[in-house]
Design a protein around this motif. Sequence first.
Motif, PDB file in Angstrom:
ATOM      1  N   UNK A   2      44.510  32.145  17.526  1.00 34.73           N
ATOM      2  CA  UNK A   2      44.545  33.260  18.358  1.00 34.73           C
ATOM      3  C   UNK A   2      43.054  33.295  19.408  1.00 34.73           C
ATOM      4  N   UNK A   3      43.652  33.188  20.769  1.00 39.18           N
ATOM      5  CA  UNK A   3      42.422  33.107  21.667  1.00 39.18           C
ATOM      6  C   UNK A   3      41.552  34.312  21.802  1.00 39.18           C
ATOM      7  N   UNK A   4      40.108  34.318  21.790  1.00 42.63           N
ATOM      8  CA  UNK A   4      39.544  35.595  21.891  1.00 42.63           C
ATOM      9  C   UNK A   4      39.051  35.743  23.293  1.00 42.63           C
ATOM     10  N   UNK A   5      39.081  36.729  24.096  1.00 41.90           N
ATOM     11  CA  UNK A   5      38.811  36.787  25.528  1.00 41.90           C
ATOM     12  C   UNK A   5      37.361  36.938  25.653  1.00 41.90           C
ATOM     13  N   UNK A   6      36.837  36.402  26.460  1.00 43.10           N
ATOM     14  CA  UNK A   6      35.426  36.562  26.980  1.00 43.10           C
ATOM     15  C   UNK A   6      35.488  37.432  28.213  1.00 43.10           C
ATOM     16  N   UNK A   7      35.041  38.728  27.966  1.00 37.67           N
ATOM     17  CA  UNK A   7      35.417  39.718  29.018  1.00 37.67           C
ATOM     18  C   UNK A   7      34.205  39.765  30.215  1.00 37.67           C
ATOM     19  N   UNK A   8      33.226  38.997  30.263  1.00 37.33           N
ATOM     20  CA  UNK A   8      32.272  39.329  31.288  1.00 37.33           C
ATOM     21  C   UNK A   8      31.593  37.983  31.515  1.00 37.33           C
ATOM     22  N   UNK A  34      42.256  31.184  31.182  1.00 34.90           N
ATOM     23  CA  UNK A  34      42.940  32.140  31.454  1.00 34.90           C
ATOM     24  C   UNK A  34      42.486  33.604  30.285  1.00 34.90           C
ATOM     25  N   UNK A  35      41.993  32.855  29.335  1.00 32.38           N
ATOM     26  CA  UNK A  35      41.441  34.011  28.335  1.00 32.38           C
ATOM     27  C   UNK A  35      39.824  34.356  28.522  1.00 32.38           C
ATOM     28  N   UNK A  36      39.444  33.702  29.083  1.00 33.85           N
ATOM     29  CA  UNK A  36      38.008  33.617  29.253  1.00 33.85           C
ATOM     30  C   UNK A  36      37.310  34.740  30.243  1.00 33.85           C
ATOM     31  N   UNK A  37      38.256  35.430  30.818  1.00 36.31           N
ATOM     32  CA  UNK A  37      37.858  36.500  31.592  1.00 36.31           C
ATOM     33  C   UNK A  37      38.717  37.649  31.612  1.00 36.31           C
ATOM     34  N   UNK A  38      38.663  38.861  31.964  1.00 39.64           N
ATOM     35  CA  UNK A  38      39.462  39.896  32.537  1.00 39.64           C
ATOM     36  C   UNK A  38      39.482  40.361  33.597  1.00 39.64           C
ATOM     37  N   UNK A  39      40.221  41.477  33.923  1.00 34.69           N
ATOM     38  CA  UNK A  39      40.556  42.246  35.202  1.00 34.69           C
ATOM     39  C   UNK A  39      39.033  42.628  35.866  1.00 34.69           C
ATOM     40  N   UNK A  40      38.113  43.216  35.014  1.00 37.22           N
ATOM     41  CA  UNK A  40      36.861  43.338  35.688  1.00 37.22           C
ATOM     42  C   UNK A  40      36.148  42.009  36.381  1.00 37.22           C
ATOM     43  N   UNK A  41      36.002  40.940  35.365  1.00 40.93           N
ATOM     44  CA  UNK A  41      35.405  39.652  35.989  1.00 40.93           C
ATOM     45  C   UNK A  41      36.188  39.448  37.087  1.00 40.93           C
ATOM     46  N   UNK A 103      52.870  36.858  30.146  1.00 43.98           N
ATOM     47  CA  UNK A 103      51.413  37.156  30.137  1.00 43.98           C
ATOM     48  C   UNK A 103      50.867  38.378  30.619  1.00 43.98           C
ATOM     49  N   UNK A 104      49.645  38.446  30.484  1.00 49.71           N
ATOM     50  CA  UNK A 104      49.096  39.801  30.744  1.00 49.71           C
ATOM     51  C   UNK A 104      48.464  39.995  32.244  1.00 49.71           C
ATOM     52  N   UNK A 105      48.181  41.118  32.639  1.00 51.85           N
ATOM     53  CA  UNK A 105      47.734  41.138  33.987  1.00 51.85           C
ATOM     54  C   UNK A 105      46.341  40.561  34.265  1.00 51.85           C
ATOM     55  N   UNK A 106      45.438  40.699  32.917  1.00 55.10           N
ATOM     56  CA  UNK A 106      44.171  40.223  33.016  1.00 55.10           C
ATOM     57  C   UNK A 106      44.248  38.694  33.170  1.00 55.10           C
ATOM     58  N   UNK A 107      45.204  38.066  32.664  1.00 56.21           N
ATOM     59  CA  UNK A 107      45.402  36.573  32.685  1.00 56.21           C
ATOM     60  C   UNK A 107      45.668  36.285  34.106  1.00 56.21           C
ATOM     61  N   UNK A 108      46.716  36.981  34.763  1.00 54.06           N
ATOM     62  CA  UNK A 108      47.218  36.822  35.999  1.00 54.06           C
ATOM     63  C   UNK A 108      45.824  36.763  36.986  1.00 54.06           C
ATOM     64  N   UNK A 109      45.224  37.909  36.922  1.00 53.63           N
ATOM     65  CA  UNK A 109      44.327  38.288  37.856  1.00 53.63           C
ATOM     66  C   UNK A 109      42.992  37.246  37.859  1.00 53.63           C
ATOM     67  N   UNK A 110      42.622  36.728  36.481  1.00 53.91           N
ATOM     68  CA  UNK A 110      41.700  36.010  36.110  1.00 53.91           C
ATOM     69  C   UNK A 110      42.147  34.479  36.776  1.00 53.91           C
ATOM     70  N   UNK A 111      43.154  34.032  36.446  1.00 52.14           N
ATOM     71  CA  UNK A 111      43.395  32.556  36.820  1.00 52.14           C
ATOM     72  C   UNK A 111      43.467  32.677  38.271  1.00 52.14           C
ATOM     73  N   UNK A 112      44.200  33.701  38.899  1.00 46.33           N
ATOM     74  CA  UNK A 112      44.352  33.616  40.411  1.00 46.33           C
ATOM     75  C   UNK A 112      42.912  33.668  41.051  1.00 46.33           C
ATOM     76  N   UNK A 113      41.968  34.373  40.537  1.00 45.78           N
ATOM     77  CA  UNK A 113      40.645  34.552  41.074  1.00 45.78           C
ATOM     78  C   UNK A 113      40.141  33.135  41.126  1.00 45.78           C
TER      79      UNK A 113
END
Length: 193
Positions: A2-8, A34-41, A103-113
């Motif tokens: 399992x991948x653990x997200x780095x949120x910031x 894709x898992x290394x950041x979230x929506x806030x990032x 996918x999750x919205x966090x993955x979409x937002x982060x990869x697109x950013x």
Amino acid sequence: MQKSPQLSPSIQTMFAQSTAVLSQPSVATFEKFEWRGGVQSAYTYVLVAAVVSAIIAAIFAPFHREVTFFGQLLSRLITIPVSFAVFTGAVYYIGKALFKGTGTYAEVAYTFALFYVPLSILGTVIGIIPILGWLVGFVISLAMIYFGFLAVQSSMNVRTNGEGIALLVLSGLAYFIVSLVLAGVFASLFFVR
């Protein structure tokens, strides 16, 4: 595993990830991040693009009679994050509903950013040259489509080319409609009469 997200991740980390995505474009490269950041990032990074683009456009506003300094400043500070939110939201919701994306919205937002931010800034910097403006806009749009296609496959796990293209087209239509509405609002507020 399992991948653990780095949120910031820091802006420097996201810039390094953007460099990797732009220099080694592939679904696998997007999946590395894709898992290394979230929506806030993602939105923090997009706000960087909005601020840089707004300052550059505002400085050069006197050379373009149709838009004021404050018009450029405010319109870019608002439209860049809103457009990003509309497009990535459309990718996520349409991908889930019509294409069974996982996918999750966090993955979409982060990869697109990761590609949206540097391409937006590049488009603004080069776009200030009047003769090149439309050509640069066209080339940046093609690059956004290409990287968006890879990001859709990674972030939403939509693997067939036809589904990926259809998802981008439908999301693009949603983005286009909202952009027209925003353009009308900003034109009425900020264009010199």
